[in-house]
Motif scaffolding. Structure first.
Motif, short mmCIF file in Angstrom:
data_model
loop_
_atom_site.label_atom_id
_atom_site.label_comp_id
_atom_site.label_asym_id
_atom_site.label_seq_id
_atom_site.Cartn_x
_atom_site.Cartn_y
_atom_site.Cartn_z
N LEU A 1 4.50 -4.75 -43.27
CA LEU A 1 3.82 -3.81 -42.10
C LEU A 1 2.93 -2.77 -42.69
O LEU A 1 1.95 -2.36 -42.29
N VAL A 2 3.29 -2.04 -43.86
CA VAL A 2 2.57 -0.85 -44.44
C VAL A 2 1.52 -1.36 -44.97
O VAL A 2 0.20 -0.71 -44.87
N ALA A 3 1.37 -2.49 -45.63
CA ALA A 3 0.15 -3.35 -46.28
C ALA A 3 -0.83 -3.49 -45.12
O ALA A 3 -2.09 -3.24 -45.32
N ARG A 4 -0.36 -3.97 -43.98
CA ARG A 4 -1.26 -4.32 -42.82
C ARG A 4 -2.14 -2.99 -42.41
O ARG A 4 -3.01 -2.78 -42.03
N GLY A 5 -1.11 -2.00 -42.29
CA GLY A 5 -1.44 -0.53 -41.75
C GLY A 5 -2.49 0.02 -42.69
O GLY A 5 -3.69 0.55 -42.32
N ALA A 6 -2.15 -0.35 -44.18
CA ALA A 6 -3.38 0.16 -45.11
C ALA A 6 -4.69 -0.33 -44.77
O ALA A 6 -5.54 0.15 -44.98
N TYR A 7 -4.76 -1.54 -44.66
CA TYR A 7 -5.80 -2.68 -44.49
C TYR A 7 -6.40 -2.05 -43.28
O TYR A 7 -7.64 -1.92 -43.19
N LEU A 8 -5.74 -1.77 -41.94
CA LEU A 8 -6.45 -1.00 -41.02
C LEU A 8 -6.86 0.25 -41.15
O LEU A 8 -8.06 0.26 -40.56
N ALA A 9 -6.29 0.88 -41.80
CA ALA A 9 -6.80 2.30 -41.95
C ALA A 9 -8.14 2.16 -42.62
O ALA A 9 -9.15 3.05 -42.50
N ARG A 10 -8.23 1.27 -43.66
CA ARG A 10 -9.52 1.11 -44.45
C ARG A 10 -10.63 0.68 -43.61
O ARG A 10 -11.94 1.09 -43.51
N ILE A 11 -10.41 -0.48 -42.80
CA ILE A 11 -11.34 -0.97 -42.01
C ILE A 11 -11.72 -0.16 -40.70
O ILE A 11 -13.01 -0.11 -40.10
N MET A 12 -10.95 0.73 -40.45
CA MET A 12 -11.10 1.81 -39.30
C MET A 12 -11.73 2.91 -40.06
O MET A 12 -12.06 4.04 -39.05
N ASP A 13 -11.95 3.18 -41.10
CA ASP A 13 -12.35 4.23 -41.91
C ASP A 13 -12.05 5.50 -41.52
O ASP A 13 -12.60 6.42 -41.57
#
Length: 157
Positions: free
Chosen positions: A21-33
């Motif tokens: 869940l945290v890894a997915r959130g980190a990915y989202l934070a990256r692509i959401m800039d």
């Protein structure tokens, strides 16, 4: 039912570990800039990854809003430390902070409102899992004379 079939049927229940869940959130934070605004900048203006998402050090001046700086998103009390998962998700999807203030117009919450519930929870989990960084965001000010940090001026036609 065979053991293999039972394992396959149960797998989805165990697929979403807290780490995933945290890894997915980190990915989202990256692509959401998120870092584009919420990461501090070094002396030359380059992003300072060591600061995490502890708040932008370059603000924005917008007509009718004033000059504001992107806030600390880490789980420190100077950031999101007192916010629940539901409050983080509400801010991301409705533009309202727990104290009732509306987020600045530059925050693209209307786009984030289209995220799936699973992605909302993943992003909130990531924000809550980051190392806390104590960094107070400067207060909103009305004029350049009051600004205590650099800022961009956003002009509207």
């Amino acid at each position: 039912m065979s053991i293999a079939a039972a394992v396959l049927l149960a797998a989805p229940a165990f697929a979403e570990t807290p780490e995933a869940l945290v890894a997915r959130g980190a990915y989202l934070a990256r692509i959401m800039d998120c870092a584009g605004c919420h990461m501090p900048r070094g002396p030359g203006g380059a992003p300072d990854p060591a600061g995490g998402l502890s708040g932008g050090t370059i603000g924005f001046q917008m007509p009718g809003v004033g000059i504001f700086w992107p806030p600390n998103l880490t789980p420190d009390p100077t950031g999101l430390g007192g916010w629940s998962e539901a409050e983080i998700i509400a801010a991301l999807t409705t533009g309202l902070r727990p104290d009732g203030r509306v987020l600045a117009p530059i925050m693209p919450w209307p786009s984030y409102a289209a995220m799936s519930e699973a992605d909302q929870k993943a992003l909130a989990a990531f924000l809550r899992a980051m190392p806390p960084v104590a960094r107070q965001t400067p207060q909103i000010v009305a004029s350049a004379a009051e600004a205590q940090a650099p800022f961009y001026a956003v002009t509207l036609p």
